[in-house]
Design a protein around this motif. Structure first.
Motif, PDB file in Angstrom:
ATOM      1  N   UNK A   1       0.810  -1.206   0.000  1.00 42.83           N
ATOM      2  CA  UNK A   1       0.000   0.000   0.000  1.00 42.83           C
ATOM      3  C   UNK A   1       0.842   1.254   0.000  1.00 42.83           C
ATOM      4  N   UNK A   2       1.926   1.249   0.792  1.00 44.46           N
ATOM      5  CA  UNK A   2       2.818   2.415   0.808  1.00 44.46           C
ATOM      6  C   UNK A   2       3.482   2.606  -0.549  1.00 44.46           C
ATOM      7  N   UNK A   3       3.884   1.501  -1.165  1.00 44.33           N
ATOM      8  CA  UNK A   3       4.545   1.587  -2.465  1.00 44.33           C
ATOM      9  C   UNK A   3       3.579   2.123  -3.530  1.00 44.33           C
ATOM     10  N   UNK A   4       2.322   1.676  -3.495  1.00 44.66           N
ATOM     11  CA  UNK A   4       1.336   2.140  -4.462  1.00 44.66           C
ATOM     12  C   UNK A   4       1.071   3.631  -4.300  1.00 44.66           C
ATOM     13  N   UNK A   5       0.941   4.078  -3.053  1.00 48.85           N
ATOM     14  CA  UNK A   5       0.715   5.499  -2.800  1.00 48.85           C
ATOM     15  C   UNK A   5       1.898   6.334  -3.266  1.00 48.85           C
ATOM     16  N   UNK A   6       3.100   5.872  -2.961  1.00 47.50           N
ATOM     17  CA  UNK A   6       4.310   6.600  -3.336  1.00 47.50           C
ATOM     18  C   UNK A   6       4.471   6.654  -4.851  1.00 47.50           C
ATOM     19  N   UNK A   7       4.199   5.542  -5.536  1.00 52.22           N
ATOM     20  CA  UNK A   7       4.393   5.488  -6.990  1.00 52.22           C
ATOM     21  C   UNK A   7       3.404   6.375  -7.732  1.00 52.22           C
ATOM     22  N   UNK A   8       2.213   6.614  -7.174  1.00 46.66           N
ATOM     23  CA  UNK A   8       1.235   7.472  -7.841  1.00 46.66           C
ATOM     24  C   UNK A   8       1.489   8.949  -7.572  1.00 46.66           C
ATOM     25  N   UNK A   9       2.150   9.260  -6.465  1.00 43.49           N
ATOM     26  CA  UNK A   9       2.375  10.663  -6.106  1.00 43.49           C
ATOM     27  C   UNK A   9       3.699  11.206  -6.638  1.00 43.49           C
ATOM     28  N   UNK A  10       4.714  10.368  -6.705  1.00 50.71           N
ATOM     29  CA  UNK A  10       6.046  10.844  -7.072  1.00 50.71           C
ATOM     30  C   UNK A  10       6.105  11.453  -8.470  1.00 50.71           C
ATOM     31  N   UNK A  11       5.527  10.833  -9.521  1.00 52.14           N
ATOM     32  CA  UNK A  11       5.597  11.461 -10.847  1.00 52.14           C
ATOM     33  C   UNK A  11       4.951  12.845 -10.883  1.00 52.14           C
ATOM     34  N   UNK A  12       3.811  13.005 -10.217  1.00 46.71           N
ATOM     35  CA  UNK A  12       3.145  14.308 -10.178  1.00 46.71           C
ATOM     36  C   UNK A  12       4.045  15.348  -9.531  1.00 46.71           C
ATOM     37  N   UNK A  13       4.664  14.993  -8.417  1.00 50.08           N
ATOM     38  CA  UNK A  13       5.548  15.922  -7.724  1.00 50.08           C
ATOM     39  C   UNK A  13       6.786  16.234  -8.559  1.00 50.08           C
ATOM     40  N   UNK A  14       7.287  15.242  -9.303  1.00 54.09           N
ATOM     41  CA  UNK A  14       8.457  15.458 -10.147  1.00 54.09           C
ATOM     42  C   UNK A  14       8.152  16.426 -11.284  1.00 54.09           C
ATOM     43  N   UNK A  15       6.974  16.287 -11.910  1.00 56.88           N
ATOM     44  CA  UNK A  15       6.588  17.195 -12.989  1.00 56.88           C
ATOM     45  C   UNK A  15       6.408  18.612 -12.457  1.00 56.88           C
ATOM     46  N   UNK A  16       5.788  18.739 -11.283  1.00 55.78           N
ATOM     47  CA  UNK A  16       5.615  20.061 -10.679  1.00 55.78           C
ATOM     48  C   UNK A  16       6.978  20.690 -10.385  1.00 55.78           C
ATOM     49  N   UNK A  17       7.907  19.904  -9.844  1.00 51.67           N
ATOM     50  CA  UNK A  17       9.236  20.426  -9.505  1.00 51.67           C
ATOM     51  C   UNK A  17       9.984  20.882 -10.750  1.00 51.67           C
ATOM     52  N   UNK A  18       9.948  20.058 -11.814  1.00 48.76           N
ATOM     53  CA  UNK A  18      10.622  20.434 -13.059  1.00 48.76           C
ATOM     54  C   UNK A  18       9.990  21.679 -13.665  1.00 48.76           C
ATOM     55  N   UNK A  19       8.686  21.719 -13.688  1.00 44.55           N
ATOM     56  CA  UNK A  19       7.949  22.840 -14.268  1.00 44.55           C
ATOM     57  C   UNK A  19       8.279  24.135 -13.538  1.00 44.55           C
ATOM     58  N   UNK A  20       8.262  24.101 -12.204  1.00 39.87           N
ATOM     59  CA  UNK A  20       8.486  25.310 -11.413  1.00 39.87           C
ATOM     60  C   UNK A  20       9.939  25.759 -11.436  1.00 39.87           C
ATOM     61  N   UNK A  21      10.866  24.827 -11.243  1.00 41.41           N
ATOM     62  CA  UNK A  21      12.279  25.195 -11.149  1.00 41.41           C
ATOM     63  C   UNK A  21      12.769  25.841 -12.438  1.00 41.41           C
ATOM     64  N   UNK A  22      12.437  25.249 -13.582  1.00 44.74           N
ATOM     65  CA  UNK A  22      12.879  25.815 -14.851  1.00 44.74           C
ATOM     66  C   UNK A  22      12.115  27.095 -15.186  1.00 44.74           C
ATOM     67  N   UNK A  23      10.810  27.129 -14.872  1.00 48.21           N
ATOM     68  CA  UNK A  23      10.036  28.338 -15.135  1.00 48.21           C
ATOM     69  C   UNK A  23      10.506  29.518 -14.314  1.00 48.21           C
ATOM     70  N   UNK A  24      10.778  29.282 -13.020  1.00 52.03           N
ATOM     71  CA  UNK A  24      11.270  30.350 -12.157  1.00 52.03           C
ATOM     72  C   UNK A  24      12.622  30.839 -12.643  1.00 52.03           C
ATOM     73  N   UNK A  25      13.498  29.901 -13.023  1.00 52.58           N
ATOM     74  CA  UNK A  25      14.817  30.293 -13.509  1.00 52.58           C
ATOM     75  C   UNK A  25      14.703  31.116 -14.787  1.00 52.58           C
ATOM     76  N   UNK A  26      13.783  30.718 -15.684  1.00 57.24           N
ATOM     77  CA  UNK A  26      13.639  31.413 -16.960  1.00 57.24           C
ATOM     78  C   UNK A  26      13.095  32.824 -16.788  1.00 57.24           C
ATOM     79  N   UNK A  27      12.167  33.005 -15.831  1.00 54.81           N
ATOM     80  CA  UNK A  27      11.474  34.283 -15.718  1.00 54.81           C
ATOM     81  C   UNK A  27      12.071  35.231 -14.683  1.00 54.81           C
ATOM     82  N   UNK A  28      12.750  34.696 -13.673  1.00 54.38           N
ATOM     83  CA  UNK A  28      13.210  35.544 -12.575  1.00 54.38           C
ATOM     84  C   UNK A  28      14.720  35.688 -12.481  1.00 54.38           C
ATOM     85  N   UNK A  29      15.475  35.050 -13.358  1.00 55.77           N
ATOM     86  CA  UNK A  29      16.928  35.196 -13.285  1.00 55.77           C
ATOM     87  C   UNK A  29      17.337  36.584 -13.771  1.00 55.77           C
ATOM     88  N   UNK A  30      18.454  37.137 -13.248  1.00 57.98           N
ATOM     89  CA  UNK A  30      18.912  38.455 -13.690  1.00 57.98           C
ATOM     90  C   UNK A  30      19.278  38.438 -15.164  1.00 57.98           C
TER      91      UNK A  30
END
Length: 287
Positions: free
Chosen positions: A231-260
């Motif tokens: 059950x823990x593995x199933x919960x983790x496997x369904x949440x991790x990809x979503x969190x990874x996409x959010x992290x990639x989307x935000x980190x690169x977007x913030x760098x692109x728009x807010x860097x000097x």
């Protein structure tokens, strides 16, 4: 001094000046674009035609796939055509349209990712209240709010940017029309209000990020209380990809728009923009 009314076209940044490498970029983009179309299109058709998938989670996933199809189709086909035909031109109206739809779809996608984090939090942490908190009407309202927020964000930015005069030529230092590089073409005294709007939107985006992180803190706490390892593995496997996409989307977007601007490199800007505008829609099927 030229202004926005005297500019009839913009020049986009080519990936390379070598024809053979331009063909390579064309095939690379085609190799990303076609799987994104097929993957997200398959998700939309599967959810739409199978009634047992008409649940809140899949309803939001269908909306996300539609947004991904739109966002990647806003930038990639034009970039592919430019590489194939060795062309850099985009009309003034074409640039306005591309920027509006790109901002609309990207902002709506981020809002929807925030809603999806809430959906998973309720499903895992409050399963007994899932049907009450996420009924069909509530889901429709949350999805509509995500689309509306994207539309409002795009409308404000696009109207604001193209209402200022451009004094620095028409060469956009990016492979598509993007806010930071269009602002570099404006008069130095004219872009301060857009900077303020970007800061306000960044603060709202940060608030969404805090909400996503708090949701996942609750999810991981609930996951640790699950007695079954499966059950823990199933919960983790369904949440991790979503969190990874959010992290990639935000980190690169913030760098692109807010860097000097002084730290801006054309090649680095291209890589970062591809990461946040092309890669997330392509890997959406992993969620």
């Amino acid at each position: 001094m030229s202004n926005s009314s005297s500019i009839t076209q913009f020049l986009l940044l080519p990936f390379t000046d070598t024809w053979q490498l331009q063909l390579l970029h064309f095939w690379l983009f085609l190799g990303i674009y076609l799987p994104a179309l097929l993957g997200n299109g398959l998700i939309v058709n599967t959810i739409a035609w199978h009634h047992h998938l008409h649940t809140p989670m899949y309803f939001f996933l269908l909306n996300l796939s539609v947004l991904d199809l739109g966002s990647i189709s806003t930038t990639v086909p034009k970039a592919m055509a430019n590489s194939l035909w060795d062309n850099r031109d985009v009309t003034y109206k074409g640039c306005v349209t591309q920027l509006f739809f790109f901002l609309f779809l990207i902002a709506a996608e981020y809002s929807l990712l925030t809603v999806m984090a809430y959906d998973r939090y309720v499903a895992i942490c409050q399963p007994l209240h899932y049907g009450t908190l996420l009924g069909s009407r509530a889901c429709a309202h949350m999805a509509a709010a995500a689309w509306d927020s994207g539309f409002l964000d795009a409308l404000l930015h696009t109207a604001n940017i193209f209402s200022v005069p451009f004094c620095q030529g028409n060469a956009v230092g990016q492979f598509f029309c993007e806010i930071p590089h269009i602002l570099k073409l404006s008069c130095s005294h004219s872009f301060l209000r857009e900077i303020g709007l970007v800061v306000v939107c960044a603060c709202l985006g940060f608030g969404c990020l805090i909400f996503i992180l708090e949701s996942y803190v609750g999810i991981f706490r609930a996951m640790l209380r699950i007695p079954s390892e499966q059950g823990r593995h199933k919960t983790f496997s369904t949440c991790l990809p979503h969190l990874a996409v959010v992290s990639l989307f935000l980190s690169t977007g913030i760098f692109a728009y807010l860097k000097p601007p002084s730290n801006s490199s054309p090649s680095l800007d291209l890589v970062v923009s591809v990461l946040y505008s092309v890669v997330p829609p392509a890997v959406n099927s992993l969620i």
